[in-house]
Design a protein around this motif. Structure first.
Motif, PDB file in Angstrom:
ATOM      1  N   HIS A 248       0.822  -1.215   0.000  1.00 22.72           N
ATOM      2  CA  HIS A 248       0.000   0.000   0.000  1.00 22.72           C
ATOM      3  C   HIS A 248       0.855   1.263   0.000  1.00 22.72           C
ATOM      4  CE1 HIS A 248       0.880  -1.292   4.070  1.00 22.72           C
ATOM      5  NE2 HIS A 248       0.780  -0.045   4.442  1.00 22.72           N
ATOM      6  N   ASN A 249       2.135   1.113   0.420  1.00 19.82           N
ATOM      7  CA  ASN A 249       3.030   2.272   0.434  1.00 19.82           C
ATOM      8  C   ASN A 249       4.045   2.236  -0.696  1.00 19.82           C
ATOM      9  OD1 ASN A 249       2.127   3.593   2.689  1.00 19.82           O
ATOM     10  ND2 ASN A 249       3.322   2.292   4.079  1.00 19.82           N
ATOM     11  N   CYS A 250       3.905   1.297  -1.609  1.00 19.16           N
ATOM     12  CA  CYS A 250       4.968   1.107  -2.608  1.00 19.16           C
ATOM     13  C   CYS A 250       5.122   2.374  -3.460  1.00 19.16           C
ATOM     14  CB  CYS A 250       4.651  -0.090  -3.499  1.00 19.16           C
ATOM     15  SG  CYS A 250       6.001  -0.407  -4.652  1.00 19.16           S
ATOM     16  N   ASN A 251       6.364   2.842  -3.545  1.00 13.64           N
ATOM     17  CA  ASN A 251       6.613   4.105  -4.262  1.00 13.64           C
ATOM     18  C   ASN A 251       7.544   3.915  -5.447  1.00 13.64           C
ATOM     19  OD1 ASN A 251       8.957   3.474  -2.933  1.00 13.64           O
ATOM     20  ND2 ASN A 251       9.295   5.512  -2.089  1.00 13.64           N
ATOM     21  N   ARG A 252       7.718   2.652  -5.915  1.00 17.52           N
ATOM     22  CA  ARG A 252       8.825   2.417  -6.827  1.00 17.52           C
ATOM     23  C   ARG A 252       8.506   1.829  -8.189  1.00 17.52           C
ATOM     24  NH1 ARG A 252      12.283  -1.148  -2.911  1.00 17.52           N
ATOM     25  NH2 ARG A 252      11.833   0.687  -1.686  1.00 17.52           N
ATOM     26  N   LEU A 253       9.446   2.086  -9.055  1.00 18.42           N
ATOM     27  CA  LEU A 253       9.487   1.476 -10.380  1.00 18.42           C
ATOM     28  C   LEU A 253      10.894   0.917 -10.544  1.00 18.42           C
ATOM     29  CD1 LEU A 253       8.045   4.301 -12.668  1.00 18.42           C
ATOM     30  CD2 LEU A 253       6.923   2.152 -12.090  1.00 18.42           C
TER      31      LEU A 253
END
Ligand code: SAM
Length: 318
Positions: A248-253
């Protein structure tokens, strides 16, 4: 930049090579000896262009990884250029440390200050069994030199492996002696690695029972939760994608060395950025592509499915 679930996407992991100088058994399928041809690897100019466009989209934190990034001869030049890019907020490197000692000065001069070193055991025989190399001493020397040089934070990544390194006492002692942030990471399940999984959350619960663990906050701590025992110079971190997930907090690529964009480490699906780059796509078209890809970022790892391909982490860009 936000995705359809309103998650702020501001972090990109960029793999600069799929080559590695270690042979960690859990990182790859047994028959995985193929490297991508050199001309398929993103060039310096392509990497810089992608970073510039990502920055324009609000992605301002970058990690260089691989393969082993220090095998790339122009790594320091890439770091220098990234550090000079307007708007960059954070740049760090993940390495196995084998070539770190001789490269520390160059990396420092290029402006690198944060470094993660992967090291799964402090036992020489186990290190050789895991990695196929006898270079534990060299890595330990590099870790101490990195601290002495002023790199901060220096984080150690320990992938937990059943029957091999579940006993973390050596690492706990190390965090008392040195200001290292030692992170215990759950093994990601690929078809060739089943059977070695250890729950980092279980380890954490056991440590919590001692009643002495204090939760601390480190800058840029991402999915890790960090704790300190009284008197500890460093800290203990836990990264638990399976037993306590943080999608739910994933901020990545992620971008692989051959320019494949991936929105989730657990997803098989990749998007071919290199094709766009090499077919003359405009900056706007590439930025639109990023936005479209983000619209497909899975809700969580369960939705992403399980990696079915027998890929190695070094080719994904772990
Ligand atoms: N060569 C560099 C290094 O060793 O840090 C960067 C690439 S390596 C693939 C990045 C990290 O992925 C390492 O910490 C490695 O232990 C981890 N890794 C590899 N296979 C993994 C797996 N199945 N599950 C979790 N982590 C894994």
């Amino acid at each position: 930049m936000k995705d359809r679930l309103n998650r702020q996407i501001n972090y990109m992991r960029l793999s600069v090579t799929d080559r590695c100088n270690l042979n960690c058994f859990y990182c790859r399928p047994e028959d995985d000896h193929n490297f991508i041809p050199a001309e398929e690897t993103l060039t310096y100019d392509e990497i810089l262009r992608l970073v510039r466009l990502a920055l324009e989209l609000g992605i301002n934190r970058f990690r260089l990884t691989g393969g082993e990034p220090l095998l790339r001869p122009d790594l320091a030049e890439i770091i220098l250029a990234l550090n000079a890019s307007p708007g960059i907020k954070d740049l760090s490197l993940t390495t196995n440390g084998l070539l770190l000692e001789e490269n520390l000065d160059r990396l420092w001069r290029a402006g690198l200050r944060r470094i993660n070193i992967s090291l799964d055991t402090l036992d020489k025989d186990k290190y050789a069994a895991i990695t196929g190399s006898n270079s534990l001493d060299k890595v330990l020397r590099a870790i101490k030199l990195a601290l002495a040089k002023g790199f901060n934070p220096v984080k150690i990544n320990v992938v937990l492996l059943k029957g091999i390194n579940e006993d973390i006492d050596d690492f706990i002692n190390l965090a008392y002696l040195l200001p290292l942030h030692i992170r215990f990471i759950e093994l990601m399940s690929f078809p060739h690695r089943d059977g070695y999984f250890v729950s980092a959350n279980k380890l954490l619960k056991k440590l919590k029972k001692t009643g002495q663990l204090n939760l601390i906050k480190l800058p840029g701590s991402g999915p890790a939760r960090y704790y300190r025992l009284p008197g500890m110079k460093g800290s203990l971190g836990f990264i638990t994608p399976y037993s306590h997930h943080f999608c739910h907090n994933c901020n990545r690529l992620r971008i692989s060395a051959q320019g494949e964009l991936r929105t989730c480490l657990f997803a098989d699906k990749t998007y071919d950025l290199k094709k766009l780059l090499r077919n003359g796509a405009s900056d706007e078209a590439i930025k639109d592509f990023f936005t479209y890809v983000l619209s497909e970022k899975p809700l969580n790892w369960l939705q992403a499915g399980r990696i079915k391909r027998n890929e190695s982490m070094r080719s994904i860009g772990g």
